[in-house]
Scaffold this active site. Structure first.
Site, PDB file in Angstrom:
ATOM      1  CD  GLU A  76      -3.036  -1.123   2.194  1.00  0.00           C
ATOM      2  OE1 GLU A  76      -2.557  -0.958   3.337  1.00  0.00           O
ATOM      3  OE2 GLU A  76      -4.237  -1.387   1.993  1.00  0.00           O
ATOM      4  CD  GLU A 113      -8.018  -1.438  10.023  1.00  0.00           C
ATOM      5  OE1 GLU A 113      -9.211  -1.065  10.021  1.00  0.00           O
ATOM      6  OE2 GLU A 113      -7.074  -0.626   9.939  1.00  0.00           O
ATOM      7  CE1 TYR A 133      -0.191  -8.903   1.195  1.00  0.00           C
ATOM      8  CE2 TYR A 133       0.471 -10.612   2.736  1.00  0.00           C
ATOM      9  CZ  TYR A 133       0.757  -9.784   1.658  1.00  0.00           C
ATOM     10  OH  TYR A 133       1.979  -9.847   1.055  1.00  0.00           O
ATOM     11  CB  VAL A 134      -3.820 -13.914  -0.212  1.00  0.00           C
ATOM     12  CG1 VAL A 134      -3.252 -15.272  -0.629  1.00  0.00           C
ATOM     13  CG2 VAL A 134      -5.219 -14.077   0.348  1.00  0.00           C
ATOM     14  N   GLY A 137      -8.366 -18.925  -4.678  1.00  0.00           N
ATOM     15  CA  GLY A 137      -9.622 -18.826  -3.923  1.00  0.00           C
ATOM     16  C   GLY A 137      -9.429 -18.555  -2.444  1.00  0.00           C
ATOM     17  CG  ASN A 164      -5.359  -2.101  -4.038  1.00  0.00           C
ATOM     18  OD1 ASN A 164      -5.190  -2.866  -4.986  1.00  0.00           O
ATOM     19  ND2 ASN A 164      -5.239  -2.487  -2.781  1.00  0.00           N
ATOM     20  CE1 TYR A 218     -12.730  -7.230  -0.056  1.00  0.00           C
ATOM     21  CE2 TYR A 218     -11.218  -5.538  -0.807  1.00  0.00           C
ATOM     22  CZ  TYR A 218     -11.506  -6.602   0.023  1.00  0.00           C
ATOM     23  OH  TYR A 218     -10.580  -7.044   0.923  1.00  0.00           O
ATOM     24  CD  GLU A 265     -25.052   6.027   0.876  1.00  0.00           C
ATOM     25  OE1 GLU A 265     -24.452   6.208   1.957  1.00  0.00           O
ATOM     26  OE2 GLU A 265     -26.030   5.254   0.766  1.00  0.00           O
TER      27      GLU A 265
END
Lengths: 173, 173
Positions: free
Chosen positions: B27, B91, B94-95, B103, B132, B139, B151
């Site tokens: 990140e 929060e 991670y993989v 999966g 990202n 997601y 919104e």
């Protein structure tokens, strides 16, 4: 104007609920309020409270035209950052319109910051709506960074059927 | 690829901390990691845990080139919405790069959603960085709403000296 900021008790839940609804109307999302005063009593004042709350009380002679003496609240809880540890999240900060401009909002925010420091939190976070300029200006003036603007953080949500289908996916292991 | 998702224990904190650091590097914010494995042990596995965590384990013969068998984690905690009550906040998910595409991430996310449903949470929320795209696409594909886009929610933060000065303001009441 005289006012007192104090920790909320179970008996304040009707007032807190009334103001949660007022705030949601202001945020143009009144249809999203699904909880009741009884939910607040159970969730905030039981064995393992899910939140803490401060309320603002004015003297009887300064009560609102509707007869209320509890005229503002700040509802917050503790979160966890894997970078800095425990944090405070300020979910709602609200002062009834007639009582604004008297330093009540500032006092509530400062009290929450004091609690954050007492609990060794490195951060106090909150969310604000883009169009809510008075609110964003107030927090910016107090020194808040807008992390969506500076670092590009977006808030994502699963709820309703998207949460159901996620949970129903075949999970291995 | 065989893998198991299980609740983390105190003994996993070194692995979790290692992956927290890997994620922060990805990140581009590695300098922001201030906590230690010992902080995680205290905060997540003591009397009043501030978070919960799932970890992913692979069989010994599939360990990483560095010899690790714990290759992913999902760290989450409970928050409170004054509209819908208790929620789950994810929060971190991670993989390790070498183990992606099997999966594992989907399985972790699904398990967290199952926990959310068990705890009667109406929402599962998380934050993602604008740049990202792989993460946001994942997601979105799973059905997450981007509340910042739809919104206009912004994340605000007080920390360091802005939090100190807030706390030091004269608070009335």
């Amino acid at each position: 104007m005289d006012f007192t900021v104090r920790a909320a008790t179970k008996e304040d839940c009707k007032d807190i609920w009334r103001m949660i609804t007022e705030l949601a109307v202001y945020e143009k999302m009144a249809d999203q309020v699904k909880i009741s005063p009884e939910d607040l009593e159970r969730d905030g004042f039981g064995q393992n409270p899910l939140f803490e709350c401060l309320v603002v009380e004015v003297p009887e002679e300064q009560k609102s035209t509707d007869g209320f003496i509890v005229v503002g609240y700040a509802l917050y809880f503790y979160t966890y950052s894997t970078w800095t540890g425990v944090c405070v999240h300020l979910e709602d900060l609200y002062v009834m319109p007639h009582f604004r401009g008297n330093g009540i909002g500032k006092s509530l925010l400062s009290k929450v910051a004091q609690i954050a420091k007492q609990k060794q939190c490195a951060r106090l976070q909150l969310c604000a709506l883009e169009w809510n300029t008075p609110s964003r200006d107030f927090y910016a003036y107090k020194g808040a960074q807008d992390l969506t603007a500076t670092e590009g953080w977006h808030m994502l949500r699963f709820d309703g059927h998207t949460l159901d289908s996620l949970a129903q996916e075949d999970a291995k292991g």
